[in-house]
Design a protein around this motif. Structure first.
Motif, PDB file in Angstrom:
ATOM      1  N   ASP A 187       0.809  -1.222   0.000  1.00  0.00           N
ATOM      2  CA  ASP A 187       0.000   0.000   0.000  1.00  0.00           C
ATOM      3  C   ASP A 187       0.843   1.274   0.000  1.00  0.00           C
ATOM      4  OD1 ASP A 187      -2.113  -1.755   0.115  1.00  0.00           O
ATOM      5  OD2 ASP A 187      -2.449  -1.499   2.270  1.00  0.00           O
ATOM      6  N   THR A 188       1.972   1.266   0.696  1.00  0.00           N
ATOM      7  CA  THR A 188       2.807   2.466   0.774  1.00  0.00           C
ATOM      8  C   THR A 188       3.957   2.441  -0.232  1.00  0.00           C
ATOM      9  OG1 THR A 188       2.274   2.802   3.112  1.00  0.00           O
ATOM     10  CG2 THR A 188       4.250   3.889   2.281  1.00  0.00           C
ATOM     11  N   VAL A 189       4.773   1.398  -0.183  1.00  0.00           N
ATOM     12  CA  VAL A 189       5.947   1.347  -1.060  1.00  0.00           C
ATOM     13  C   VAL A 189       5.544   1.168  -2.517  1.00  0.00           C
ATOM     14  CG1 VAL A 189       8.052   0.065  -1.601  1.00  0.00           C
ATOM     15  CG2 VAL A 189       7.457   0.558   0.785  1.00  0.00           C
ATOM     16  N   GLY A 190       4.589   0.269  -2.789  1.00  0.00           N
ATOM     17  CA  GLY A 190       4.118   0.119  -4.156  1.00  0.00           C
ATOM     18  C   GLY A 190       4.431  -1.188  -4.835  1.00  0.00           C
ATOM     19  N   PHE A 191       4.911  -2.194  -4.091  1.00  0.00           N
ATOM     20  CA  PHE A 191       5.004  -3.536  -4.669  1.00  0.00           C
ATOM     21  C   PHE A 191       3.599  -4.065  -4.942  1.00  0.00           C
ATOM     22  CE2 PHE A 191       9.247  -3.539  -2.595  1.00  0.00           C
ATOM     23  CZ  PHE A 191      10.017  -3.996  -3.653  1.00  0.00           C
ATOM     24  N   ALA A 244       8.900   9.981  -6.216  1.00  0.00           N
ATOM     25  CA  ALA A 244       7.497   9.623  -5.994  1.00  0.00           C
ATOM     26  C   ALA A 244       7.364   8.744  -4.753  1.00  0.00           C
ATOM     27  CB  ALA A 244       6.933   8.909  -7.222  1.00  0.00           C
ATOM     28  N   LEU A 245       8.306   7.822  -4.567  1.00  0.00           N
ATOM     29  CA  LEU A 245       8.288   6.979  -3.378  1.00  0.00           C
ATOM     30  C   LEU A 245       8.550   7.818  -2.128  1.00  0.00           C
ATOM     31  CD1 LEU A 245       8.211   4.307  -1.864  1.00  0.00           C
ATOM     32  CD2 LEU A 245      10.617   3.966  -2.494  1.00  0.00           C
ATOM     33  N   ARG A 246       9.475   8.761  -2.213  1.00  0.00           N
ATOM     34  CA  ARG A 246       9.757   9.612  -1.056  1.00  0.00           C
ATOM     35  C   ARG A 246       8.497  10.347  -0.613  1.00  0.00           C
ATOM     36  NH1 ARG A 246      10.135  14.359   0.605  1.00  0.00           N
ATOM     37  NH2 ARG A 246       9.534  15.177  -1.430  1.00  0.00           N
ATOM     38  N   GLU A 247       7.714  10.822  -1.564  1.00  0.00           N
ATOM     39  CA  GLU A 247       6.482  11.526  -1.222  1.00  0.00           C
ATOM     40  C   GLU A 247       5.477  10.592  -0.556  1.00  0.00           C
ATOM     41  OE1 GLU A 247       5.142  13.333  -4.825  1.00  0.00           O
ATOM     42  OE2 GLU A 247       6.784  14.803  -4.877  1.00  0.00           O
ATOM     43  N   ARG A 248       5.387   9.354  -1.039  1.00  0.00           N
ATOM     44  CA  ARG A 248       4.468   8.393  -0.411  1.00  0.00           C
ATOM     45  C   ARG A 248       4.919   8.072   1.013  1.00  0.00           C
ATOM     46  NH1 ARG A 248       4.890   5.880  -5.481  1.00  0.00           N
ATOM     47  NH2 ARG A 248       5.963   4.009  -4.704  1.00  0.00           N
ATOM     48  N   SER A 252       3.210   8.860   5.002  1.00  0.00           N
ATOM     49  CA  SER A 252       2.861   7.701   5.815  1.00  0.00           C
ATOM     50  C   SER A 252       3.419   7.857   7.217  1.00  0.00           C
ATOM     51  CB  SER A 252       3.425   6.429   5.170  1.00  0.00           C
ATOM     52  OG  SER A 252       4.827   6.337   5.381  1.00  0.00           O
ATOM     53  N   GLU A 253       3.265   6.831   8.015  1.00  0.00           N
ATOM     54  CA  GLU A 253       3.824   6.846   9.366  1.00  0.00           C
ATOM     55  C   GLU A 253       5.305   6.492   9.374  1.00  0.00           C
ATOM     56  OE1 GLU A 253       2.759   3.184  11.770  1.00  0.00           O
ATOM     57  OE2 GLU A 253       1.281   3.032  10.152  1.00  0.00           O
ATOM     58  N   TYR A 254       5.864   6.139   8.212  1.00  0.00           N
ATOM     59  CA  TYR A 254       7.251   5.704   8.134  1.00  0.00           C
ATOM     60  C   TYR A 254       8.101   6.829   7.552  1.00  0.00           C
ATOM     61  CZ  TYR A 254       5.060   1.190   8.865  1.00  0.00           C
ATOM     62  OH  TYR A 254       4.321   0.158   9.377  1.00  0.00           O
ATOM     63  N   GLU A 255       8.777   7.563   8.412  1.00  0.00           N
ATOM     64  CA  GLU A 255       9.546   8.732   7.994  1.00  0.00           C
ATOM     65  C   GLU A 255      10.896   8.305   7.441  1.00  0.00           C
ATOM     66  OE1 GLU A 255      10.346  12.615   7.166  1.00  0.00           O
ATOM     67  OE2 GLU A 255       8.460  11.819   7.982  1.00  0.00           O
ATOM     68  N   PRO A 256      11.194   8.657   6.174  1.00  0.00           N
ATOM     69  CA  PRO A 256      12.485   8.275   5.604  1.00  0.00           C
ATOM     70  C   PRO A 256      13.615   9.196   6.073  1.00  0.00           C
ATOM     71  CG  PRO A 256      11.204   9.490   3.982  1.00  0.00           C
ATOM     72  CD  PRO A 256      10.320   9.331   5.190  1.00  0.00           C
ATOM     73  N   THR A 257      14.813   8.646   6.159  1.00  0.00           N
ATOM     74  CA  THR A 257      16.015   9.427   6.443  1.00  0.00           C
ATOM     75  C   THR A 257      17.027   9.165   5.330  1.00  0.00           C
ATOM     76  OG1 THR A 257      16.946   7.648   7.795  1.00  0.00           O
ATOM     77  CG2 THR A 257      15.659   9.343   8.929  1.00  0.00           C
ATOM     78  N   ALA A 258      17.961  10.080   5.135  1.00  0.00           N
ATOM     79  CA  ALA A 258      18.947   9.955   4.072  1.00  0.00           C
ATOM     80  C   ALA A 258      20.193   9.232   4.595  1.00  0.00           C
ATOM     81  CB  ALA A 258      19.330  11.329   3.539  1.00  0.00           C
ATOM     82  N   ILE A 259      20.604   8.179   3.875  1.00  0.00           N
ATOM     83  CA  ILE A 259      21.822   7.437   4.204  1.00  0.00           C
ATOM     84  C   ILE A 259      22.533   7.108   2.901  1.00  0.00           C
ATOM     85  CG2 ILE A 259      22.793   5.316   5.157  1.00  0.00           C
ATOM     86  CD1 ILE A 259      20.571   5.159   7.127  1.00  0.00           C
TER      87      ILE A 259
END
Length: 279
Positions: A187-191, A244-248, A252-259
């Motif tokens: 639902d979030t990532v898009g697989f 587009a994935l970063r925006e999704r 969501s409740e899953y906050e991305p960080t840069a690594i």
């Protein structure tokens, strides 16, 4: 493909394991699986093929063993490009290790074993995509049939390692909830979901049989911790798909960080996933 689905060309990149004995585990992936050691230090080894990294092994000497109840890795699956390469892998396993299982999945032929620290390993080769069985909805239908090991062994080419073109075809996880897994990765990532069986689900991008598997067969009840899977990487075909994935993810409740140029997210089972664009 839905508007929020991952595009064709999405693939699995590197996987990383936290290990206790770096030397022994590195030797296994080199001598049994057949990967090349690309770099090595006292705390980290990178293995792959033809200068392409596929597996990172990390240790700090203080990581405890993975508790029996924790989510994590079921197996890393290394995909070889031919039956000859699979035959070579089978012969290495028979000579140097222990084969735990083998199956014809109707889309692939697969060998199963465990590394010295109990992490599951699959080595497999795909049948041509045109031969994969599909349902009326177009989704791939996998099965589990006996594999003719004699025929696989007889196809061996006599190579000591895996050939160019070998990659990580998929990662299979042990999770606490298939619903939570699908909520995040579908639902979030898009697989897109491909196949479900009792206690397991398989998802992919671009119509592949599966880039990720998840099961609840061992009834894991705690987040991932300790040795085992540290993170794995999903590679998107371009920067637009990554944005587009970063925006999704941000919504969501899953906050991305840069690594290291990637978006890192800790999913519902405490498993870190890193998303990056193809270089």
């Amino acid at each position: 493909m839905g508007k929020d689905s991952l595009p064709p060309g999405t693939r699995i990149g590197r996987t990383a394991l936290r290990v206790d004995d770096l030397g022994e585990t590195t030797a296994f992936y080199r001598d049994v699986v057949g990967l090349e050691t690309l770099s090595e230090s006292s705390s980290r080894a990178v293995l792959g093929v033809s200068d392409t990294p596929l597996l990172v092994l990390e240790t700090d000497g203080e990581v405890s063993s993975r508790p029996r109840e924790s989510a994590g890795l079921y197996h890393n699956a290394f995909r070889v490009p031919s039956r000859a390469a699979l035959g070579d892998a089978l012969n290495r396993i028979r000579d140097r290790w222990e084969l735990e299982g083998a199956s014809d999945h109707r889309v692939s032929e697969a060998l199963y074993l465990s590394d010295p620290e109990g992490n599951g390993v699959e080595i497999y080769r795909d049948f041509p995509r045109a031969e994969w069985p599909r349902g009326d909805d177009g989704r791939v239908q996998m099965g589990t049939d006996p594999l003719d090991l004699d025929a696989v062994a007889s196809a061996a080419a006599g190579e000591s390692g895996v050939p160019a073109g070998t990659d990580v075809g998929h990662v299979h996880l042990e999770v606490r909830s298939l619903e939570a897994f699908s909520s995040f990765f579908v639902d979030t990532v898009g697989f897109e979901q491909q196949t479900t069986v009792r206690g397991a689900t398989f998802v992919s991008a671009g119509g592949y049989h599966h880039h990720l598997g998840a099961n609840t067969w061992q009834r894991r009840s705690a987040p991932a911790t300790g040795t085992g899977l540290a993170w794995f990487e999903v590679v998107l075909p371009d920067g637009d798909a990554l944005e587009a994935l970063r925006e999704r993810l941000a919504a969501s409740e899953y906050e991305p960080t840069a690594i290291d140029g990637a978006l890192a997210v800790t999913g519902p089972d405490g498993i870190e996933v890193r998303f990056r664009a193809e270089e």
